[in-house]
Each structure stands twice: as C-alpha cells, then as structure tokens.
Motif scaffolding. Structure first.
Motif, PDB file in Angstrom:
ATOM      1  N   THR A  87       1.135  -1.410   0.164  1.00 52.53           N
ATOM      2  CA  THR A  87       0.120   0.313   0.185  1.00 52.53           C
ATOM      3  C   THR A  87       0.825   1.246  -0.235  1.00 52.53           C
ATOM      4  N   ASN A  88       2.307   1.294  -0.112  1.00 49.40           N
ATOM      5  CA  ASN A  88       3.178   2.697  -0.146  1.00 49.40           C
ATOM      6  C   ASN A  88       3.786   2.484  -1.566  1.00 49.40           C
ATOM      7  N   SER A  89       3.418   3.838  -1.949  1.00 51.35           N
ATOM      8  CA  SER A  89       4.288   4.045  -3.228  1.00 51.35           C
ATOM      9  C   SER A  89       5.119   3.711  -3.973  1.00 51.35           C
ATOM     10  N   ILE A  90       6.289   4.106  -2.952  1.00 51.16           N
ATOM     11  CA  ILE A  90       7.729   3.701  -2.691  1.00 51.16           C
ATOM     12  C   ILE A  90       8.401   2.336  -2.885  1.00 51.16           C
ATOM     13  N   VAL A  91       7.229   1.641  -1.827  1.00 49.39           N
ATOM     14  CA  VAL A  91       7.595   0.206  -2.232  1.00 49.39           C
ATOM     15  C   VAL A  91       6.725  -0.872  -3.634  1.00 49.39           C
ATOM     16  N   ARG A  92       5.925   0.020  -3.485  1.00 51.45           N
ATOM     17  CA  ARG A  92       5.256  -0.472  -4.793  1.00 51.45           C
ATOM     18  C   ARG A  92       5.737   0.732  -6.663  1.00 51.45           C
ATOM     19  N   GLY A  93       5.945   0.988  -6.301  1.00 56.08           N
ATOM     20  CA  GLY A  93       6.939   1.593  -7.042  1.00 56.08           C
ATOM     21  C   GLY A  93       8.584   0.880  -8.197  1.00 56.08           C
ATOM     22  N   LYS A  94       9.610   0.081  -7.120  1.00 54.89           N
ATOM     23  CA  LYS A  94      10.633  -0.282  -7.072  1.00 54.89           C
ATOM     24  C   LYS A  94      10.833  -1.450  -7.120  1.00 54.89           C
ATOM     25  N   ALA A  95      11.211  -2.367  -8.444  1.00 56.92           N
ATOM     26  CA  ALA A  95      11.232  -3.438  -9.078  1.00 56.92           C
ATOM     27  C   ALA A  95      12.463  -3.452  -7.844  1.00 56.92           C
ATOM     28  N   VAL A  96      12.347  -3.806  -6.766  1.00 59.22           N
ATOM     29  CA  VAL A  96      13.788  -4.471  -5.647  1.00 59.22           C
ATOM     30  C   VAL A  96      13.266  -4.677  -4.658  1.00 59.22           C
ATOM     31  N   ASN A  97      13.766  -5.738  -3.730  1.00 60.54           N
ATOM     32  CA  ASN A  97      13.733  -6.134  -2.808  1.00 60.54           C
ATOM     33  C   ASN A  97      13.719  -5.665  -1.964  1.00 60.54           C
ATOM     34  N   ALA A  98      12.570  -5.194  -1.154  1.00 63.23           N
ATOM     35  CA  ALA A  98      12.239  -4.002  -0.097  1.00 63.23           C
ATOM     36  C   ALA A  98      13.353  -3.818   0.856  1.00 63.23           C
ATOM     37  N   ASN A  99      14.065  -5.627   1.148  1.00 65.17           N
ATOM     38  CA  ASN A  99      15.147  -5.398   2.160  1.00 65.17           C
ATOM     39  C   ASN A  99      16.377  -4.425   2.057  1.00 65.17           C
ATOM     40  N   LEU A 100      16.683  -4.831   1.379  1.00 59.65           N
ATOM     41  CA  LEU A 100      18.007  -3.489   0.071  1.00 59.65           C
ATOM     42  C   LEU A 100      17.529  -2.076   0.379  1.00 59.65           C
ATOM     43  N   PHE A 101      16.516  -1.540   0.631  1.00 57.48           N
ATOM     44  CA  PHE A 101      16.148   0.055   0.813  1.00 57.48           C
ATOM     45  C   PHE A 101      15.739   0.508   1.463  1.00 57.48           C
ATOM     46  N   THR A 102      15.406  -0.680   2.712  1.00 58.98           N
ATOM     47  CA  THR A 102      14.992   0.051   4.420  1.00 58.98           C
ATOM     48  C   THR A 102      15.904  -0.735   4.785  1.00 58.98           C
ATOM     49  N   VAL A 103      15.210   0.419   5.953  1.00 56.73           N
ATOM     50  CA  VAL A 103      16.646  -0.356   7.868  1.00 56.73           C
ATOM     51  C   VAL A 103      15.537  -0.816   8.415  1.00 56.73           C
ATOM     52  N   SER A 104      14.969  -1.708   9.162  1.00 55.68           N
ATOM     53  CA  SER A 104      14.269  -2.147   9.909  1.00 55.68           C
ATOM     54  C   SER A 104      14.227  -2.225  11.834  1.00 55.68           C
ATOM     55  N   ILE A 105      12.890  -1.491  12.588  1.00 56.28           N
ATOM     56  CA  ILE A 105      13.202  -1.549  13.581  1.00 56.28           C
ATOM     57  C   ILE A 105      11.486  -2.619  14.453  1.00 56.28           C
ATOM     58  N   GLU A 106      11.936  -3.817  15.448  1.00 54.00           N
ATOM     59  CA  GLU A 106      11.676  -4.988  15.713  1.00 54.00           C
ATOM     60  C   GLU A 106      10.881  -4.181  17.346  1.00 54.00           C
ATOM     61  N   HIS A 107       9.652  -3.955  17.474  1.00 53.21           N
ATOM     62  CA  HIS A 107       9.330  -3.336  19.111  1.00 53.21           C
ATOM     63  C   HIS A 107       8.818  -4.657  20.065  1.00 53.21           C
ATOM     64  N   GLU A 108       9.645  -5.172  21.132  1.00 48.90           N
ATOM     65  CA  GLU A 108       9.156  -5.953  21.665  1.00 48.90           C
ATOM     66  C   GLU A 108       7.737  -5.685  22.074  1.00 48.90           C
ATOM     67  N   GLY A 109       6.630  -6.286  21.690  1.00 46.22           N
ATOM     68  CA  GLY A 109       5.163  -6.224  22.029  1.00 46.22           C
ATOM     69  C   GLY A 109       4.403  -7.884  21.477  1.00 46.22           C
TER      70      GLY A 109
END
Length: 244
Positions: free
Chosen positions: A89-111
């Motif tokens: 549903t994000n226009s940036i992800v939807r517009g990039k034919a690249v694995n999103a792991n390569l252009f994102t930083v991920s944060i997990e939150h305990e809960g």
C-alpha cells in the motif's frame, strides 16, 4: 541523551545493499518477549532478522549493520504471491522492482499487536525508538549522504509493505502521530528539539547543542566558532558579524 546500543549480530542478512540506499524505516512488532525475538532473529534456521529490536524497558539491540540489508521486509519481484511488491500500500515500495530489504531499515518492537495491556509501547520504549529513528536518520546521512524524509511515506509499518501477510504489524496502537510530531519537532517528547552534535576538528573534540529539523541537524554558528577558538562579535555600525 546518548543511548547504549547492545549488539547481538545476526548471520541473517545480505552483504551490502546491492547498490541501493536505505531510504525508508519500517516498524514491526515482535509478537513475543525481547530475548526470544533476538534469539530467533539471530538463529540461522529462522532466515529472518532486523536491524534493531527495541525492548519494553528501553533497551536497544542491533542485529544487522545498517550498511547491510536485513531479512525483515522482503518483497517478491517475480512472484505474485503474498509478498508481491505490487501488493504494497506504500507508493515507494510499489514503485520499486527491488527487494524492499535492500532499501529499508527495520526496527522490531517488543510486544504484541493486540494482546491486552501489551499492545502499546511503554514510555521507555517510545523514547528509545524516537531516539533510534533519529539515530538511523543521522547514520544514513553520514554513510550514504541521503536524508530520510520524515513522513508517513518513508517511515512506515510492516503492514504497508506486506498487507496480505502482515496486516497487523506493528498493530493499531503504534503511536504514529506522536512519532511523526516528535521527529518533525512539532510536538512534545523528552528529545523534543535538542540533540548533542559531536565534532572532531584538527584533533580537537567537542560537542555543541543542535536542533533536528526534517532530518537535518543544525547547530548555532556562534557556539561552533567559539568552540573552535574564534571570538564572535557584532559591529552595530556596520551591521555585520565580526569573527576574529
């Protein structure tokens, strides 16, 4: 306020980012306790990881170097299954034919996304993730010379990357409005405007007060120049600043 980052480096990651620049931060919920989540994300059998995990007590764990892609926000380019990038549903992800792991930083939150009494971030956890978002923005600026835009297109939830597989991550109680206001310095928060900036100039080390605005850290020219040994004055007749 400086925070300690506890490093528990995971073997589960890409080496590098395949030429991509991290332009987004994606927030997740662990659906479990922090130690179990960190252990699992560091286990080769999980084939999963995150760059950071924020505990309910405010502890911050780093599992993957920011210069590498973690295995947390994967999108499929050629398959039309649950993780197909066009499902986002994000226009940036939807517009990039690249694995999103390569252009994102991920944060997990305990809960937990819905569990009663555990769905919302604690105040300690919120302040930690606020600091961490700013830290990531500064690290990306330093390492990639790129400013992560502080808005809801660039700072998002996992449900926006993979709505079919992770529709509730990080959950309905995640404080998006507060986070955006604090990052944009339009609202309250323990780290509202000030951010200490460290300098190392000609072997002279010092810090000055800064202000984070739209991902840029600004410092007062006078304080910086005086720390460097200059005298700064004002010539009222000429209406100009004098630096000696």
């Amino acid at each position: 306020m400086e925070r300690k980052i506890i490093r528990r480096m995971s073997p589960n990651h890409f080496n590098g980012r395949g030429g991509e620049t991290p332009i987004m931060i994606v927030n997740h919920i662990t659906e479990g306790a922090v130690q179990g989540a960190v252990s699992w994300l560091c286990n080769p059998a999980s084939k999963a990881s995150a760059h950071f995990v924020v505990a309910r007590n405010g502890d911050i764990y780093q599992l993957v170097d920011i210069r590498n892609g973690s295995w947390c926000n994967g999108t499929a380019i050629y398959s039309k299954g649950k993780y197909y990038y066009k499902n986002s549903t994000n226009s940036i992800v939807r517009g990039k034919a690249v694995n999103a792991n390569l252009f994102t930083v991920s944060i997990e939150h305990e809960g937990y996304s819905y569990k009663e009494g555990r769905g919302a971030l604690t105040e300690e956890q919120y302040q930690a993730t606020l600091w961490l978002h700013r830290h990531i923005i500064n690290e990306v600026k330093s390492k990639y010379h790129h400013d992560i835009v502080v808005d809801r297109e660039h700072i998002i939830g996992h449900y926006e990357v993979a709505p079919k597989e992770k529709p509730n991550c990080p959950g309905p109680l995640f404080p998006w409005d507060r986070l955006m206001k604090d990052l944009q310095n339009k609202g309250g928060g323990a780290m509202d405007n000030a951010s200490r900036v460290k300098f190392d100039f000609n072997n002279k080390k010092f810090t000055v007060d800064g202000k984070l605005i739209d991902g840029h850290n600004y410092v007062q020219a006078r304080e910086l120049l005086e720390k460097l040994g200059y005298t700064v004055g004002w010539d009222n007749a000429l209406r100009e600043i004098k630096i000696k």
